[in-house]
Design a protein around this motif. Structure first.
Motif, short mmCIF file in Angstrom:
data_model
loop_
_atom_site.label_atom_id
_atom_site.label_comp_id
_atom_site.label_asym_id
_atom_site.label_seq_id
_atom_site.Cartn_x
_atom_site.Cartn_y
_atom_site.Cartn_z
N TYR A 45 -0.46 -2.33 -13.77
CA TYR A 45 -0.17 -1.05 -13.10
C TYR A 45 1.31 -0.74 -13.12
CZ TYR A 45 -4.30 1.19 -11.31
OH TYR A 45 -5.45 1.92 -11.21
N SER A 65 -3.55 7.62 -9.38
CA SER A 65 -4.07 6.63 -8.44
C SER A 65 -3.01 6.08 -7.50
CB SER A 65 -4.76 5.48 -9.19
OG SER A 65 -3.85 4.74 -9.95
N THR A 66 -1.75 6.28 -7.85
CA THR A 66 -0.67 5.76 -7.01
C THR A 66 0.23 6.87 -6.46
OG1 THR A 66 0.73 5.38 -8.95
CG2 THR A 66 -0.64 3.54 -8.21
N GLY A 74 -4.18 5.92 -2.18
CA GLY A 74 -4.49 6.39 -3.53
C GLY A 74 -5.92 6.02 -3.89
N TRP A 77 -5.60 2.05 -3.58
CA TRP A 77 -4.27 1.53 -3.31
C TRP A 77 -3.77 2.10 -2.00
CZ3 TRP A 77 -2.19 -2.17 -6.28
CH2 TRP A 77 -2.58 -2.28 -7.62
N LEU A 79 -0.58 3.21 0.02
CA LEU A 79 0.73 3.68 -0.42
C LEU A 79 1.73 3.57 0.73
CD1 LEU A 79 -0.60 6.89 -2.19
CD2 LEU A 79 -0.28 4.62 -3.18
N TYR A 88 2.91 0.42 -3.75
CA TYR A 88 1.46 0.58 -3.61
C TYR A 88 0.85 -0.81 -3.56
CZ TYR A 88 2.07 0.77 -8.75
OH TYR A 88 2.45 0.54 -10.05
#
Length: 135
Positions: A45, A65-66, A74, A77, A79, A88
């Protein structure tokens, strides 16, 4: 579907995803990894989906996603943004953590024996690990 007991989830020889009686993966929880694999996942990632010079997860997916949002969550994830540091984290049962801090090019993997109500791992990372990193 049968319920899962402690031994189904946390016994010594459990590997990979927890599966139901029909061998379907739970998908959103129940992944068993060793610390090295946790760190590898975080590294994947951190490197925006590139592994061994191959794009195996799209950069768009990594970014979406982050991305910080009002929920501070996310795509699986958690954050964090504190004191100018963005991170994250994948937070698992019992205190298991994969923490990615892009600006420090840092992945922290913490594996723990399952314990109820573990101490806050973010506090450990923020107060002890990040200050130990030399810029």
């Amino acid at each position: 579907m049968k319920s899962f007991g402690f031994e189904d989830l946390f016994r010594k020889n459990v590997k990979g995803w927890v599966k139901d009686p029909n061998s379907n993966s739970t998908g959103g929880w129940g992944l068993t990894l060793i610390p090295r694999d946790m760190a590898r996942f975080g590294y994947l990632y951190l490197n925006r989906g590139i592994w061994d010079n191959n794009q195996i997860i799209s950069k768009t997916w990594i970014d979406e996603s982050t991305a910080m949002n009002p929920n501070k969550y996310g795509y699986l994830w958690w954050l964090r943004e504190e004191d100018g540091v963005f991170a994250y984290l994948a937070l698992g049962d019992g205190g298991n953590v994969i923490c990615c801090i892009p600006e420090k090019d840092l992945v922290v993997a913490i594996a723990s024996e399952f314990i109820m109500n573990p101490r806050d791992r973010w506090k450990l990372i923020k107060e002890r690990i990040i200050p130990a990193i030399i810029d």
